[in-house]
Design a protein around this motif. Structure first.
Motif, PDB file in Angstrom:
ATOM      1  N   THR A  10      -6.176 -23.554  -5.831  1.00 49.07           N
ATOM      2  CA  THR A  10      -4.976 -23.356  -6.631  1.00 49.07           C
ATOM      3  C   THR A  10      -4.999 -22.140  -7.529  1.00 49.07           C
ATOM      4  OG1 THR A  10      -5.850 -24.709  -8.413  1.00 49.07           O
ATOM      5  CG2 THR A  10      -4.580 -25.840  -6.694  1.00 49.07           C
ATOM      6  N   GLY A  11      -6.147 -21.530  -7.687  1.00 49.63           N
ATOM      7  CA  GLY A  11      -6.229 -20.366  -8.554  1.00 49.63           C
ATOM      8  C   GLY A  11      -7.091 -20.590  -9.775  1.00 49.63           C
ATOM      9  N   SER A  37      -2.769 -21.337  -2.716  1.00 48.91           N
ATOM     10  CA  SER A  37      -1.648 -20.781  -3.480  1.00 48.91           C
ATOM     11  C   SER A  37      -1.839 -19.272  -3.636  1.00 48.91           C
ATOM     12  CB  SER A  37      -1.575 -21.441  -4.859  1.00 48.91           C
ATOM     13  OG  SER A  37      -2.680 -21.038  -5.645  1.00 48.91           O
ATOM     14  N   ASN A  38      -0.790 -18.591  -4.083  1.00 47.77           N
ATOM     15  CA  ASN A  38      -0.913 -17.154  -4.347  1.00 47.77           C
ATOM     16  C   ASN A  38      -1.973 -16.895  -5.412  1.00 47.77           C
ATOM     17  OD1 ASN A  38       0.956 -16.253  -2.474  1.00 47.77           O
ATOM     18  ND2 ASN A  38       2.662 -16.464  -3.889  1.00 47.77           N
ATOM     19  N   ALA A  39      -2.012 -17.748  -6.427  1.00 46.74           N
ATOM     20  CA  ALA A  39      -3.031 -17.595  -7.469  1.00 46.74           C
ATOM     21  C   ALA A  39      -4.421 -17.830  -6.886  1.00 46.74           C
ATOM     22  CB  ALA A  39      -2.760 -18.565  -8.618  1.00 46.74           C
ATOM     23  N   GLY A  40      -4.543 -18.775  -5.968  1.00 42.01           N
ATOM     24  CA  GLY A  40      -5.815 -19.024  -5.300  1.00 42.01           C
ATOM     25  C   GLY A  40      -6.260 -17.820  -4.500  1.00 42.01           C
ATOM     26  N   ARG A  41      -5.324 -17.161  -3.863  1.00 39.51           N
ATOM     27  CA  ARG A  41      -5.615 -15.938  -3.102  1.00 39.51           C
ATOM     28  C   ARG A  41      -6.156 -14.855  -4.042  1.00 39.51           C
ATOM     29  NH1 ARG A  41      -3.855 -14.389   1.841  1.00 39.51           N
ATOM     30  NH2 ARG A  41      -2.514 -16.208   1.955  1.00 39.51           N
ATOM     31  N   LYS A  42      -5.548 -14.735  -5.236  1.00 41.21           N
ATOM     32  CA  LYS A  42      -5.998 -13.731  -6.201  1.00 41.21           C
ATOM     33  C   LYS A  42      -7.411 -14.031  -6.700  1.00 41.21           C
ATOM     34  CE  LYS A  42      -1.383 -12.531  -7.746  1.00 41.21           C
ATOM     35  NZ  LYS A  42      -0.404 -12.607  -8.831  1.00 41.21           N
ATOM     36  N   VAL A  43      -7.688 -15.308  -6.986  1.00 42.96           N
ATOM     37  CA  VAL A  43      -9.028 -15.685  -7.464  1.00 42.96           C
ATOM     38  C   VAL A  43     -10.067 -15.399  -6.383  1.00 42.96           C
ATOM     39  CG1 VAL A  43     -10.494 -17.609  -8.149  1.00 42.96           C
ATOM     40  CG2 VAL A  43      -8.245 -17.349  -9.170  1.00 42.96           C
TER      41      VAL A  43
END
Length: 72
Positions: A10-11, A37-43
């Motif tokens: 989830t990020g 999630s997009n936030a998970g992708r960023k992390v």
């Protein structure tokens, strides 16, 4: 084990635990679903240097029982 396991990235910091869980599940042929999630992708990009490789990381598991979805 019967059924499926859902791993949601989830990020939150500490994505390494989700990554390791997916790796272990795949190694043991446990059916799993990964939701990212997009936030998970960023992390994953920041903590693990995966950046654009997140999709190929998820696809690297040849087991057809491991499926993934990216949330927008």
């Amino acid at each position: 084990m019967t059924g499926r396991v859902l791993v949601a990235l989830t990020g939150a910091s500490g994505a390494i635990y989700g990554v390791r869980a997916v790796q272990r599940l795949a190694e043991h042929k446990v059916p799993c679903d990964v939701v990212l999630s997009n936030a998970g992708r960023k992390v994953l990009a920041i903590e693990h240097g995966l950046s654009a490789d997140v999709d190929s990381w998820l696809e690297s598991y040849d087991d057809p029982d491991c499926r993934s979805w990216a949330l927008d």
